[in-house]
Structures are given as structure tokens and as C-alpha cells.
Design a protein around this motif. Structure first.
Motif, PDB file in Angstrom:
ATOM      1  N   ALA A   1      48.614  60.376  46.253  1.00 40.35           N
ATOM      2  CA  ALA A   1      48.286  61.321  45.184  1.00 40.35           C
ATOM      3  C   ALA A   1      49.417  61.332  44.161  1.00 40.35           C
ATOM      4  CB  ALA A   1      48.072  62.717  45.755  1.00 40.35           C
ATOM      5  N   THR A   2      49.043  61.108  42.900  1.00 36.14           N
ATOM      6  CA  THR A   2      50.000  61.142  41.791  1.00 36.14           C
ATOM      7  C   THR A   2      49.606  62.269  40.851  1.00 36.14           C
ATOM      8  OG1 THR A   2      50.266  58.748  41.959  1.00 36.14           O
ATOM      9  CG2 THR A   2      51.076  59.810  39.953  1.00 36.14           C
ATOM     10  N   PHE A   3      50.558  63.149  40.530  1.00 27.77           N
ATOM     11  CA  PHE A   3      50.286  64.317  39.699  1.00 27.77           C
ATOM     12  C   PHE A   3      50.932  64.133  38.325  1.00 27.77           C
ATOM     13  CE2 PHE A   3      49.987  65.674  44.028  1.00 27.77           C
ATOM     14  CZ  PHE A   3      48.966  66.597  44.050  1.00 27.77           C
ATOM     15  N   SER A   4      50.222  64.576  37.300  1.00 29.04           N
ATOM     16  CA  SER A   4      50.785  64.581  35.937  1.00 29.04           C
ATOM     17  C   SER A   4      50.374  65.874  35.242  1.00 29.04           C
ATOM     18  CB  SER A   4      50.297  63.375  35.133  1.00 29.04           C
ATOM     19  OG  SER A   4      48.887  63.356  35.051  1.00 29.04           O
ATOM     20  N   ILE A   5      51.266  66.375  34.403  1.00 22.73           N
ATOM     21  CA  ILE A   5      51.049  67.656  33.714  1.00 22.73           C
ATOM     22  C   ILE A   5      50.440  67.396  32.337  1.00 22.73           C
ATOM     23  CG2 ILE A   5      52.181  69.718  32.791  1.00 22.73           C
ATOM     24  CD1 ILE A   5      54.257  69.486  34.940  1.00 22.73           C
ATOM     25  N   ILE A   6      49.489  68.257  31.951  1.00 18.13           N
ATOM     26  CA  ILE A   6      48.877  68.201  30.621  1.00 18.13           C
ATOM     27  C   ILE A   6      49.450  69.353  29.794  1.00 18.13           C
ATOM     28  CG2 ILE A   6      46.722  68.285  29.314  1.00 18.13           C
ATOM     29  CD1 ILE A   6      45.292  67.345  31.804  1.00 18.13           C
ATOM     30  N   TYR A   7      49.959  69.021  28.600  1.00 21.42           N
ATOM     31  CA  TYR A   7      50.501  70.028  27.693  1.00 21.42           C
ATOM     32  C   TYR A   7      49.569  70.201  26.495  1.00 21.42           C
ATOM     33  CZ  TYR A   7      54.843  69.249  30.307  1.00 21.42           C
ATOM     34  OH  TYR A   7      55.776  69.131  31.291  1.00 21.42           O
ATOM     35  N   ASP A   8      49.505  71.450  25.965  1.00 21.12           N
ATOM     36  CA  ASP A   8      48.733  71.670  24.747  1.00 21.12           C
ATOM     37  C   ASP A   8      49.633  71.476  23.537  1.00 21.12           C
ATOM     38  OD1 ASP A   8      50.332  73.908  24.678  1.00 21.12           O
ATOM     39  OD2 ASP A   8      48.746  75.310  25.227  1.00 21.12           O
ATOM     40  N   GLU A   9      49.094  71.823  22.337  1.00 19.44           N
ATOM     41  CA  GLU A   9      49.852  71.571  21.108  1.00 19.44           C
ATOM     42  C   GLU A   9      51.110  72.410  21.010  1.00 19.44           C
ATOM     43  OE1 GLU A   9      46.659  74.616  20.505  1.00 19.44           O
ATOM     44  OE2 GLU A   9      46.771  72.557  21.266  1.00 19.44           O
ATOM     45  N   THR A  10      51.196  73.501  21.785  1.00 16.40           N
ATOM     46  CA  THR A  10      52.398  74.336  21.765  1.00 16.40           C
ATOM     47  C   THR A  10      53.355  73.981  22.891  1.00 16.40           C
ATOM     48  OG1 THR A  10      51.302  76.031  23.115  1.00 16.40           O
ATOM     49  CG2 THR A  10      51.098  76.229  20.715  1.00 16.40           C
ATOM     50  N   GLU A  11      53.157  72.805  23.505  1.00 17.31           N
ATOM     51  CA  GLU A  11      53.999  72.340  24.605  1.00 17.31           C
ATOM     52  C   GLU A  11      53.943  73.271  25.807  1.00 17.31           C
ATOM     53  OE1 GLU A  11      55.461  69.411  24.703  1.00 17.31           O
ATOM     54  OE2 GLU A  11      54.670  68.993  22.705  1.00 17.31           O
ATOM     55  N   THR A  12      52.825  73.986  25.944  1.00 13.80           N
ATOM     56  CA  THR A  12      52.612  74.849  27.105  1.00 13.80           C
ATOM     57  C   THR A  12      51.734  74.126  28.111  1.00 13.80           C
ATOM     58  OG1 THR A  12      52.745  76.801  25.683  1.00 13.80           O
ATOM     59  CG2 THR A  12      51.779  77.107  27.864  1.00 13.80           C
ATOM     60  N   VAL A  13      52.052  74.298  29.390  1.00 10.81           N
ATOM     61  CA  VAL A  13      51.257  73.639  30.433  1.00 10.81           C
ATOM     62  C   VAL A  13      49.845  74.195  30.418  1.00 10.81           C
ATOM     63  CG1 VAL A  13      51.011  73.262  32.909  1.00 10.81           C
ATOM     64  CG2 VAL A  13      53.288  73.257  31.862  1.00 10.81           C
ATOM     65  N   SER A  14      48.846  73.308  30.229  1.00  8.45           N
ATOM     66  CA  SER A  14      47.445  73.730  30.195  1.00  8.45           C
ATOM     67  C   SER A  14      46.665  73.248  31.413  1.00  8.45           C
ATOM     68  CB  SER A  14      46.766  73.210  28.923  1.00  8.45           C
ATOM     69  OG  SER A  14      46.797  71.793  28.885  1.00  8.45           O
TER      70      SER A  14
END
Length: 611
Positions: free
Chosen positions: A348-361
């Protein structure tokens, strides 16, 4: 879709009310101004009319007051009463003539003759004679009768400008106010007609505004449902028309954007559906919001069942991490999903998605099946260990014997030296066989060992191989039983490679057969495939090890295999060669009852009439 807007909530009613309020305010302002000015003008005209008539009366009374009288002449009172009787008293309800002593000497009121000769008590008359001050006309209202009158006291002067008398005037203003009421009623009727026309015009005007707005509202709901085919009608090029054009343009852009989004969604769905990797999307809390089919297969649960669950809990690693964000710091996490039926290792490989305000979404989890990779890696480690072990034993033996031969006494000893050299030669040949087998496996793995296939009558081919082994039974008392059909079976094979396979199988049968044993060779047709069976009467293979005898370097009896000179690669090479011929090789065995090696090969189609 929302409910239809009622008339009492619509913009049309508001437009109509605005029109009515504007008209009412305008009419009210105009009415107040008109009524005030009209009343003022009519009162002024009425007053002027009264003044003009009183002026003529004043002139007559002035002559009567200043005339020198004889005995034959009528008295002043009689003459005044005569003048009053001839006066046009229209709108004038009462006239009183008062002399300089403030006595009433005449009146037009026939029902109030008793006041003649009496002194008047009116304040304005007293003020006139006392202070020569004439008050302006005054309006009075009788609450009992509800009549409005205009009153005033007008002085009568002589030629010396002395006040010699006065006239009290009381005139009814009912005709004036009746006219005002009539005009007001006409104005009110006009207002009602204007309001009615305004309501009709307001409805028509509001419809011209609300109709395109209503159409745009309906079209907005249609567009929200995904139908972009309809357009809003443009009735004029005013602001609403421009709004309709903008709405239609927006619909076209939404249609294009929706088509692009739908195409991308289909592509993404197709990619996710056909990916070998499992993909799980979760929100910022780690709750699952999307999962492809492959991930469901790995986990063993459907998306509908685990939707909204925490991804760490679903993967069974919630005890190792407090939140999903902690997992992102690791390159990957290996998870064991194995059960009694199968072995399954998932990376399992995890990656974080950020929105336009660099907040974790959210988070994306990619699952890869690394079972084969781990198995290959394990095999590689075992292979390296086995090769090292297989080479270390002969090398150690050779090193020991060669070291002993360096001693001159040993080297010159005719009994020992030849034996040591023989052992060294045997170990060298064993290493050569091992290296050759490894090279052959390497070529098979890299598809470098090309097959040179030809049409072969397998029955004759197999007889020749068995004949060769019957001539050399390794000094064992063995017998071969042939159960081969008395007809031709044609196959498309590489004779050299197939000879190597059968040699290995028969060699193993001979090695592990007991003294006086029997080796049975059988050929039959099953499911349009040619099947070769080689059975011995050896000690057999434990059930849990049967499937592993084709693994590289695997030996059931390692001590005996090495004693007989085997490398542990023969059956592995045989399996590679049989699979290269689109066939299959496997073993069936029972401990104490021998082993049977079975091989299948595809047969060639024969024309009718061929032998």
C-alpha cells in the motif's frame, strides 16, 4: 426541482405593486396640490365675488348714511332696510347694517328681525369702531348643521374717511365645497380608472420581464438535470435579452465542460476498472469515498459495504498508525491478506491530495499485488543460497584434497594420490554439470534457447529412448514395462530438448527405484493431448512436497540426491522445456508406493488416411 412560485411571491406582483404605489403617490401629491390650490382659488373667487357685491352695497349705504333728511324722507333704518331688500343676496345668508353707535339698523334675515335696534356684541365690529382695524375674512363651521360660512365686517366711510357704519356679512360656502366635492369625486374616479389601467399595464409589463426570467428558471433546472439541448428564447435586446444570451452562452459552455468532464470521468472509470492496481480515495478524515473493483478484490469487500469507513481500519493497519497522514511519510506499507486458500501480499502506497490553498483535502491509496514479486524475491534468495551451498561443498572437498596433495608424501603415495585426484575430478565434473544446468536455465528464462521443432512419431521416439536406458541399468536389477500403443502419434517437438527431458525423468526413476523394481512407461491420449506417464516403485514423495520437486535445487532426499550426483535442477529444466512446447509436467506420488511423472504434449492434426 423547486415548487412553482405563486403569484403573491412573484416578481410580477412586486412590479404591479410598485407601479400602483408610484401612481398612488403621484396622484396623491397631485391631488393634494390640486385640491389645495383649487380650494384656495375658489375661496378667493367666492370672496372676490362677495366683495364686489358688498362694494356696491357699501356705496348705496354710504349715500344713505350721508344724505340730509327731511320730514318727508324715510328714516335711515327704513332706507337701509329698503336697500337690503333690493340687494342680490345669492350665497349670502345674512347681512347686517350697523350704525356708528354699533346698533343694528337692518338685516336680511327675515326670521331675526328682533335684533334691529339692538347693539351688536360682535368682537370684530367693536374692534372696527374702536381701533379702526378690519379683520380678514374668516371661515366658520357649524358643527350642528355641518355648514361652512364666510364672515367679515366691512366699514362704511364718509367723504372725510370716517367710519359712519359697518356691514356684517355672512355667506354660505356650501356651493363652493359642493363643487370641490364634485371635482374630488371626478378626480377619484379618474384615479380608479388610472389604477385599473396601471394594473393592466403592470401585468403586461411584468409578463415581459417575468416570462424570460421564468423560462431561465425552468431552463436552469433542466440544465441542472444534465440536459443542455434547450435554449432560452430571446425576446428583446435589452438587459433581460442580454441576460438570456449570456444564459444560453453559459449553457453551451456548461455543455462543453460537462462533455469534457464526462469524457474524463469515463476515461478515469475505464482506467480504474482496468488497472491491475487497487485504488482507494478517502477524504481528509481518512473515510473512503471511492474505490475501484481491483481494490475490492484485494480487500475482499464491496465499495458499498465499506464506503465511509476509515481506510486504515479497512486495511487492518489502524493499530500501527494514528492517522492517514502518518502513513504518507513511509515509502510503502506491506500488508498480508493471506488466508487458508491463497497467499496474498499487498503493498500500500499513500499520497496526500492538496487543494488550491495547500490544505489537505484527501488521500489516495494505491494497492499493488506483490505476492509474485515477494515469491520471486524469496526464490532468488533461496536460489543464491542453494547455488552457494552447491558450489561450496565440491569446492571445499577439492580444496581439502588438493591441499593434501601438496604434501610430497601424499603425492608420491601410489595408493592415496590417484584416489584424491579421482575425487577432485568427480567434484570438478559435478560443478561443471551444475554450471551447465544453470546456464541452460538462464537461457530458458531469457528465451535464448530456441526450439528446433520437427514432425516426430512420438511412439518410435520414446521406444528408442527406453531402449537406450534398458542397455544401461546402472548395475541395478530393474525391468522396463512398455504400455505404448501400436500406432503412430505425431507431435511437433524439438527432439534434442525432449530427449533431455525424458532422459532426466527416466534417470530419476532409475535412481530412486529399489533393487528388482519395475519402471512403467505409458502413452495415451487424453483431451486431444498426448500424455506420457513414467512410474517407478521407489519410496515416493510426501504429499506436501509433490508440487515442489520442480523447483530449482529442491530435493526430497538431499543426502541421497547428492550421493547420486544430482544438481537439483533437472526437473526444473524439464518443466521449462515442456512449457516451451505448450505442454505440462506434474507428479503424482504416495509414500512407499512410488512416483509417477506425467507429461502432456499437443498432438498434430492428421489427415484422414494417414498412418
Amino acid at each position: 426541482m423547486k415548487n412553482k412560485v405563486s403569484f403573491f411571491q412573484s416578481v410580477g406582483l412586486k412590479i404591479i405593486l410598485v407601479y400602483i404605489f408610484l401612481l398612488l403617490i403621484t396622484i396623491e401629491l397631485i391631488g393634494v396640490y390640486f385640491d389645495t390650490e383649487l380650494e384656495r382659488n375658489m375661496e378667493r373667487n367666492f370672496q372676490n365675488s362677495i366683495e364686489n357685491r358688498i362694494q356696491l352695497l357699501t356705496y348705496s349705504l354710504e349715500e344713505a348714511f350721508t344724505r340730509e333728511r327731511t320730514e318727508e324722507d324715510p328714516t335711515l333704518q327704513a332706507e337701509v332696510q329698503s336697500i337690503l331688500s333690493e340687494f342680490d343676496s345669492q350665497d349670502i345668508t345674512e347681512l347686517q347694517v350697523i350704525d356708528s353707535q354699533m346698533r343694528i339698523i337692518g338685516t336680511t334675515n327675515q326670521f331675526n328681525r328682533s335684533i334691529i335696534g339692538k347693539i351688536t356684541t360682535r368682537e370684530d365690529v367693536q374692534r372696527l369702531f374702536s381701533f379702526r382695524t378690519q379683520l380678514p375674512y374668516r371661515k366658520t363651521y357649524d358643527q350642528e348643521t355641518g355648514t361652512r360660512t364666510l364672515t367679515n365686517t366691512i366699514p362704511v366711510f364718509n367723504q372725510s374717511d370716517e367710519i359712519i357704519g359697518a356691514i356684517f356679512v355672512e355667506a354660505s360656502m356650501e356651493d363652493v365645497f359642493n363643487q370641490l366635492d364634485s371635482i374630488t369625486k371626478i378626480f377619484m374616479n379618474g384615479t380608479i380608472i388610472a389604477l385599473s389601467i396601471t394594473v393592466v399595464i403592470g401585468i403586461l409589463v411584468s409578463r415581459t420581464i417575468t416570462k424570460p426570467i421564468s423560462e431561465m428558471r425552468k431552463q436552469a433546472h433542466v440544465v441542472a438535470g444534465g440536459d443542455f439541448s434547450k435554449k432560452v428564447n430571446v425576446y428583446a435586446m435589452d438587459e433581460i435579452g442580454q441576460l438570456a444570451n449570456s444564459f444560453n452562452h453559459m449553457t453551451e459552455r456548461l455543455k462543453e465542460s460537462y462533455a469534457d468532464t464526462e469524457e474524463e470521468r469515463r476515461k478515469l472509470t475505464s482506467v480504474l476498472s482496468n488497472m491491475n492496481e487497487g485504488v482507494i480515495a478517502s477524504n481528509r478524515k481518512g473515510e473512503i469515498i471511492l474505490m475501484n473493483e481491483q481494490a475490492g478484490k484485494f480487500i475482499g469487500e464491496s465499495f458499498e459495504k465499506i464506503k465511509g469507513h476509515n481506510v486504515l481500519s479497512v486495511l487492518g493497519i489502524e493499530e500501527d498508525f494514528t492517522s492517514v497522514s502518518e502513513v504518507e511519510n513511509k515509502a510503502s506499507v506491506l500488508i498480508d491478506f493471506s488466508n487458508d486458500q491463497q497467499t496474498l501480499l499487498i503493498k500500500a502506497t499513500f499520497s496526500i491530495i492538496y487543494d488550491e490553498t495547500e490544505t489537505v483535502s484527501g488521500f489516495i491509496t494505491v494497492l499493488n499485488d506483490v505476492t509474485e514479486e515477494e515469491k520471486i524475491e524469496q526464490d532468488r534468495r533461496e536460489f543464491v543460497a542453494n547455488v552457494s551451498h552447491e558450489l561450496r561443498t565440491p569446492l571445499t572437498t577439492m580444496s581439502s584434497y588438493l591441499e593434501a596433495l601438496t604434501d610430497e608424501d601424499t603425492l608420491n603415495n601410489p595408493d592415496i594420490a590417484p584416489k584424491f585426484l579421482s575425487v577432485t575430478q568427480n567434484e570438478t565434473e559435478r560443478m561443471i554439470r551444475l554450471v551447465n544446468d544453470l546456464l541452460q536455465l538462464s537461457k530458458l528464462d531469457n528465451d535464448e534457447n530456441y526450439l528446433r521443432k520437427e514432425k516426430v512419431n512420438f511412439i518410435n521416439f520414446f521406444h528408442n529412448i527406453i531402449d537406450r536406458f534398458e542397455m544401461n541399468k546402472y548395475e541395478q536389477d530393474l525391468s522396463f514395462v512398455r504400455r505404448l500403443p501400436n500406432k503412430s502419434y505425431w507431435v511437433w517437438i524439438d527432439k534434442d530438448k525432449m530427449t533431455q527431458v525424458l532422459d532426466n525423468v527416466l534417470s530419476n526413476a532409475i535412481k530412486y527405484s529399489p533393487e528388482g523394481g519395475t519402471i512403467t512407461c505409458k502413452v495415451e491420449i487424453k483431451n486431444k493431448m498426448l500424455q506420457v506417464n513414467v512410474s517407478d516403485q521407489g519410496v515416493g514423495i510426501p504429499k506436501e512436497q509433490v508440487d515442489r520437486i520442480f523447483d530449482r535445487f529442491y530435493r526430497v532426499d538431499k543426502a541421497r540426491s547428492r550421493k547420486l550426483g544430482g544438481t537439483g535442477l533437472g526437473l526444473a529444466i524439464a518443466r521449462e522445456m515442456i512449457e516451451a512446447h505448450d505442454g505440462r509436467i506434474w507428479a503424482e506420488s504416495k509414500e512407499g508406493k512410488g512416483t509417477t511423472i506425467k507429461i502432456t504434449l499437443p498432438m498434430m492434426h492428421q489427415k484422414r488416411g494417414d498412418a
